[in-house]
Design a protein around this motif. Structure first.
Motif, PDB file in Angstrom:
ATOM      1  N   THR A  60       0.861  -1.181   0.000  1.00 22.47           N
ATOM      2  CA  THR A  60       0.000   0.000   0.000  1.00 22.47           C
ATOM      3  C   THR A  60       0.898   1.231   0.000  1.00 22.47           C
ATOM      4  N   ASP A  62       0.918   5.179   1.525  1.00 20.87           N
ATOM      5  CA  ASP A  62       0.183   6.099   2.408  1.00 20.87           C
ATOM      6  C   ASP A  62       0.221   7.526   1.873  1.00 20.87           C
ATOM      7  N   HIS A  68       4.206   0.451   2.079  1.00 16.79           N
ATOM      8  CA  HIS A  68       4.174  -0.520   3.179  1.00 16.79           C
ATOM      9  C   HIS A  68       3.899  -1.895   2.588  1.00 16.79           C
ATOM     10  N   MET A  70       2.881  -5.570   2.163  1.00 17.18           N
ATOM     11  CA  MET A  70       2.012  -6.555   2.792  1.00 17.18           C
ATOM     12  C   MET A  70       2.551  -7.960   2.596  1.00 17.18           C
ATOM     13  N   ALA A 143       4.137  -8.094  15.295  1.00 27.60           N
ATOM     14  CA  ALA A 143       3.997  -6.633  15.245  1.00 27.60           C
ATOM     15  C   ALA A 143       3.569  -6.074  16.601  1.00 27.60           C
ATOM     16  N   SER A 173      10.501  -2.185   5.156  1.00 26.37           N
ATOM     17  CA  SER A 173       9.106  -1.790   4.934  1.00 26.37           C
ATOM     18  C   SER A 173       8.151  -2.912   5.370  1.00 26.37           C
ATOM     19  N   LEU A 175       8.656  -5.115   7.644  1.00 29.78           N
ATOM     20  CA  LEU A 175       8.677  -5.244   9.101  1.00 29.78           C
ATOM     21  C   LEU A 175       8.119  -4.004   9.809  1.00 29.78           C
ATOM     22  N   GLY A 176       7.824  -2.965   9.040  1.00 32.09           N
ATOM     23  CA  GLY A 176       7.335  -1.745   9.665  1.00 32.09           C
ATOM     24  C   GLY A 176       8.438  -0.942  10.318  1.00 32.09           C
TER      25      GLY A 176
ATOM     26  N   ASN B 141      -1.809  -4.114   8.079  1.00 27.55           N
ATOM     27  CA  ASN B 141      -1.550  -2.824   7.438  1.00 27.55           C
ATOM     28  C   ASN B 141      -1.679  -1.677   8.434  1.00 27.55           C
ATOM     29  N   ALA B 143      -1.258  -1.913  11.654  1.00 24.90           N
ATOM     30  CA  ALA B 143      -0.128  -2.002  12.579  1.00 24.90           C
ATOM     31  C   ALA B 143       1.136  -1.397  11.967  1.00 24.90           C
ATOM     32  N   LEU B 144       1.317  -1.562  10.644  1.00 27.55           N
ATOM     33  CA  LEU B 144       2.513  -1.046   9.972  1.00 27.55           C
ATOM     34  C   LEU B 144       2.429   0.459   9.740  1.00 27.55           C
ATOM     35  N   THR B 145       1.231   0.955   9.530  1.00 26.12           N
ATOM     36  CA  THR B 145       1.032   2.286   8.983  1.00 26.12           C
ATOM     37  C   THR B 145       0.593   3.322  10.001  1.00 26.12           C
TER      38      THR B 145
END
Lengths: 193, 193
Positions: A60, A62, A68, A70, A143, A173, A175-176, B141, B143-145
């Motif tokens: 995705t 933002d 990000h 997936m 997470a 990305s 893994l956040g 998503n 959680a990541l964003t």
DNA sequence: AAATAAAATTGATTTAGATCAATGGTATTT
DNA sequence: AAATACCATTGATCTAAATCAATTTTATTT
């Protein structure tokens, strides 16, 4: 061109060679080059893609333009925007090749027809989905629970392929984390051994 | 005692009344009181539970003794530790009632038999799983964003039931926040309106 | 092979959310 | 109804990871 598919199905259910020949006819082979997209965010996802060769990712974007990730998908895996593919709504994901790749595409109608023609295919799809669901739960838990370093370490253990074949900023990305943080985490780990 | 189940199945597939009567026989009704557990972390999860009445949650416990909520399940939803239930491995989740609840339990063998007896039940299960998978992707998503506030706001929109019926510290745990942070986020939101 | 673009590393600084700690509320329990 | 345990709130402080910024390294493109 169908080796990985035969293997993937054979791992989950039993299918005669004749039935597999029938199965093949429902798929559309497609080659896609590195950085080309199979699906753009906002479009309707018309394919469920099986990967014979290569790597793809779904992500995705933002408001700030940050991506990000997936999912990564390698040989023998499937990738799609499931809600767009099943419900026909506009997709929230972009799907893009990380390497030159060879795909086998299944449209929604072909998928329905295939499940009618070969009931074991429905079972195969359910089994895949079960595994995918379990893997996603693990990811949510990670997470919620893990530090940056733990997230990375878990990934190296569970998916060494991702570490080996995917650029580092994409792993960050997924893994956040920011690329900077992942770089520092890796440095820390290396210093300790 | 089977109203919610009839509704859930009827929403996804078509089943005659006679077939539904057959279906019922595979389930074990069970009442469970608030704070009682259906599954303890480390045990094998022998049931897939359908909720006729009440609320349950599944959670992991980390080294520090902190609980991390994976799922809330209300009337008309299912809850289990899928990997333990399907593969017979020891569970990573504890499943516990948040309110006094009424359940319909399905063992792994009963589930297999039911799918053989009524093929639409396999389809029903696959459709449920598809939705659960899509919902989980949305959660990953987020959680990541998302920031703490965005996570909470999204939850109020997508699952107002959770906000209305679940204690705040459990919502915090589900979102991966501390109770203090969630309290402050809610205060901020209230100040603005 | 040179030029250009993209990725990774390292350092300095900031910040969102966690942690620690105390108080006031609200349920359960007896 | 009093006692107890559990929850939510608020304040002060800390910290893991983000952000900003510059440099080096590695890939692509011409």
């Amino acid at each position: 061109m169908y080796e990985q598919l035969a293997k993937s199905i054979g791992d989950k259910v039993t299918l005669t060679e004749a039935d597999f020949e029938v199965c093949k006819t429902f798929f559309i082979p497609k080659k896609i080059r590195k950085k080309q997209t199979l699906l753009l965010e906002g479009d309707v996802c018309t394919y469920n893609a099986f990967i014979e060769k290569g790597i793809l990712r779904s992500y995705t974007t933002d408001e700030k333009g940050q991506e990000h990730i997936m999912q990564f998908a390698f040989e023998g895996w499937w990738i799609t925007d499931l809600s767009s593919f099943l419900m026909g709504v506009h997709s929230t994901f972009t799907i893009e090749a990380i390497e030159d790749s060879e795909l086998l595409l299944l449209t929604a109608t072909a998928r329905e027809e295939l499940m009618d023609a070969l009931p074991v295919f429905e079972r195969y799809q359910r089994l895949l989905l079960q595994n995918a669901y379990i893997a996603l739960q693990t990811r949510v838990n990670s997470a919620l629970t893990a530090t940056a370093e733990e997230k990375y370490t878990k990934l190296t253990i569970s998916y060494p392929d991702i570490i080996a074949r995917v650029p580092q900023h994409m792993i960050a990305s997924y893994l956040g984390l920011t690329p900077e943080t992942l770089s520092r985490v890796r440095k820390q780990i290396n210093l300790r051994k």
